[in-house]
Design a protein around this motif. Structure first.
Motif, mmCIF file in Angstrom:
data_model
loop_
_atom_site.group_PDB
_atom_site.id
_atom_site.type_symbol
_atom_site.label_atom_id
_atom_site.label_comp_id
_atom_site.label_asym_id
_atom_site.label_seq_id
_atom_site.Cartn_x
_atom_site.Cartn_y
_atom_site.Cartn_z
ATOM 1 N N GLY A 253 50.439 65.978 54.785
ATOM 2 C CA GLY A 253 49.063 66.403 54.767
ATOM 3 C C GLY A 253 48.958 67.690 54.958
ATOM 4 N N TRP A 257 46.111 68.782 59.964
ATOM 5 C CA TRP A 257 46.412 67.517 60.059
ATOM 6 C C TRP A 257 47.838 67.135 60.828
ATOM 7 C CZ3 TRP A 257 49.153 63.189 58.640
ATOM 8 C CH2 TRP A 257 48.675 61.967 58.966
ATOM 9 N N ASP A 296 47.030 61.118 56.238
ATOM 10 C CA ASP A 296 45.723 60.701 56.502
ATOM 11 C C ASP A 296 44.871 59.724 55.672
ATOM 12 O OD1 ASP A 296 43.157 60.937 57.667
ATOM 13 O OD2 ASP A 296 42.454 62.999 56.794
ATOM 14 N N THR A 297 45.226 59.670 54.259
ATOM 15 C CA THR A 297 44.851 58.693 53.456
ATOM 16 C C THR A 297 45.830 58.633 52.501
ATOM 17 O OG1 THR A 297 43.694 60.484 51.898
ATOM 18 C CG2 THR A 297 42.205 59.486 53.638
ATOM 19 N N LEU A 298 45.945 57.420 51.834
ATOM 20 C CA LEU A 298 47.132 57.173 50.743
ATOM 21 C C LEU A 298 46.904 58.090 49.737
ATOM 22 C CD1 LEU A 298 46.933 53.278 51.093
ATOM 23 C CD2 LEU A 298 48.710 54.690 51.933
ATOM 24 N N GLU A 299 45.700 58.344 49.328
ATOM 25 C CA GLU A 299 45.427 59.465 48.264
ATOM 26 C C GLU A 299 46.361 60.736 48.418
ATOM 27 O OE1 GLU A 299 43.265 57.593 49.601
ATOM 28 O OE2 GLU A 299 42.685 56.507 47.900
ATOM 29 N N GLU A 300 46.303 61.236 49.605
ATOM 30 C CA GLU A 300 47.084 62.329 50.084
ATOM 31 C C GLU A 300 48.703 62.110 50.182
ATOM 32 O OE1 GLU A 300 45.995 63.903 53.847
ATOM 33 O OE2 GLU A 300 43.922 64.487 53.103
ATOM 34 N N ASP A 317 48.821 54.815 56.351
ATOM 35 C CA ASP A 317 47.744 55.662 56.450
ATOM 36 C C ASP A 317 47.448 55.892 58.068
ATOM 37 O OD1 ASP A 317 46.558 53.447 56.908
ATOM 38 O OD2 ASP A 317 45.030 53.891 55.347
ATOM 39 N N ARG A 319 44.994 54.904 59.494
ATOM 40 C CA ARG A 319 44.295 53.520 60.346
ATOM 41 C C ARG A 319 45.619 52.837 60.902
ATOM 42 N NH1 ARG A 319 40.884 51.021 55.377
ATOM 43 N NH2 ARG A 319 42.725 51.569 54.543
ATOM 44 N N TRP A 320 46.679 52.626 59.905
ATOM 45 C CA TRP A 320 47.888 51.810 60.477
ATOM 46 C C TRP A 320 48.271 52.221 61.881
ATOM 47 C CZ3 TRP A 320 53.003 54.286 61.122
ATOM 48 C CH2 TRP A 320 53.869 53.392 61.528
#
Length: 338
Positions: A253, A257, A296-300, A317, A319-320
């Motif tokens: 990321g 972050w 941070d997100t799966l998109e990143e 991500d 949240r995991w």
């Protein structure tokens, strides 16, 4: 013989006047009045008997009655002098309880230090207080009571992973050793989504309520936390730095972050790297060493999906990571999508 004048009667000696009774003092009570009346009646009987017999009564000296004790009417009784009470020595000052030894049972009697500074030598992570005024007031009182309060920057510095991109100094290493070997507590107003809160969970700290901290300050002594003092109920906590022990994690990321996430992963026990490691495959094709790519997100993490898929590495991500910290249990992330 019969016509002559009758002979005169024999001369009767004149009766002596009755002896006057001895004057008795005026009685001051009913018994005194009865004694005086009885004496007068006895004198009259003697006088009458003497007159009839022509014998003078023998003068008897009447023993005077002892005068009754006279009490002055209306005179107050004499007051006895009362000695002043002896001066009492001042009460001794209460002795401060000694600090508890290792394994000593706590409670209100188990004061960690002097009553004036109950948090002396204790390091606190204070977070999750929504009202900024309340947070500042509590932090000021805790510092005055001897506590050392850590900020996010100190936590990031202490647990910055030792790699080519992260170079913690000697002061950071000393702080990390102090946190892992000393008294470190997490005080929160409730479940929070802050770096301090997740750092506390990564270090195996049970979140304690702000009410417990305020009771310690009010009583002036360190109270051993009980189940009622927990800010929230969690599963049994793992030891510090053990949730991700033995696993390699690669955060992906932007720089800000990664700078926040990498120390948190290290506090949970992960081996944090900035590049994907070379992974050797076994005969079955599975990776010989566990490694996870986190973003941070799966998109990143999309640019790394191809490399992660080629190396058969799972991708996760943030949240995991948060879910594992709350549940205090490791779970495998899903593999990289095709």
């Amino acid at each position: 013989k019969w016509g002559g004048a009758p002979p005169p009667p024999p001369a009767t000696p004149p009766a002596a006047p009755p002896a006057a009774p001895a004057a008795a003092p005026p009685p001051s009570s009913a018994s005194g009045r009865r004694a005086s009346a009885g004496g007068r009646r006895l004198s009259k009987r003697r006088s009458s008997l003497g007159t009839m017999l022509g014998v003078l009564p023998e003068e008897e000296e009447a023993e005077p009655h002892p005068p009754p004790e006279e009490e002055e009417a209306g005179a107050p009784p004499e007051e006895e002098a009362v000695a002043p009470p002896p001066e009492l020595p001042p009460p001794p000052e209460p002795e401060q309880p000694p600090p508890p030894q290792d394994g000593e049972a706590g409670g209100e009697a188990g004061a960690r230090t002097a009553a004036a500074r109950p948090f002396l030598g204790v390091v606190l992570l204070v977070t999750g207080i929504r009202d900024a005024g309340d947070k500042s007031e509590l932090e000021a009182e805790l510092r005055e009571a001897g506590a050392e309060l850590l900020e996010e920057e100190q936590l990031r510095s202490a647990f910055a992973p030792a790699s080519a991109s992260f170079s913690p100094g000697s002061s950071a290493a000393a702080l990390k050793a102090k946190l892992l070997g000393g008294d470190l507590l997490l005080v929160t107003g409730g479940p929070a989504k802050t770096i301090k809160f997740y750092f506390g969970l990564a270090l195996g700290l049970q979140p304690l309520s702000t009410g417990w901290a305020r009771r310690c300050l009010a009583k002036g002594c360190y109270l051993r936390p009980s189940a009622a003092d927990e800010a929230l109920r969690l599963p049994p906590l793992l030891p510090a730095c053990s949730l991700l022990a033995g696993r390699t994690i690669v955060p992906v990321g932007d720089d800000g972050w990664v700078a926040n996430c990498a120390p948190l992963l290290a506090a949970a026990g992960a081996d944090v790297q900035t590049e994907l490691p070379r992974v050797h495959h076994s005969a079955s094709g599975a990776a010989a060493a566990p490694c996870v790519v986190i973003a941070d997100t799966l998109e990143e993490a999309a640019p790394l999906f191809a490399r992660a898929r080629a190396r058969r590495l799972p991708v996760a991500d943030l949240r995991w990571l948060k879910t594992m910290l709350m549940r205090q249990r490791y779970r495998d992330p899903r593999p990289a999508p095709a």
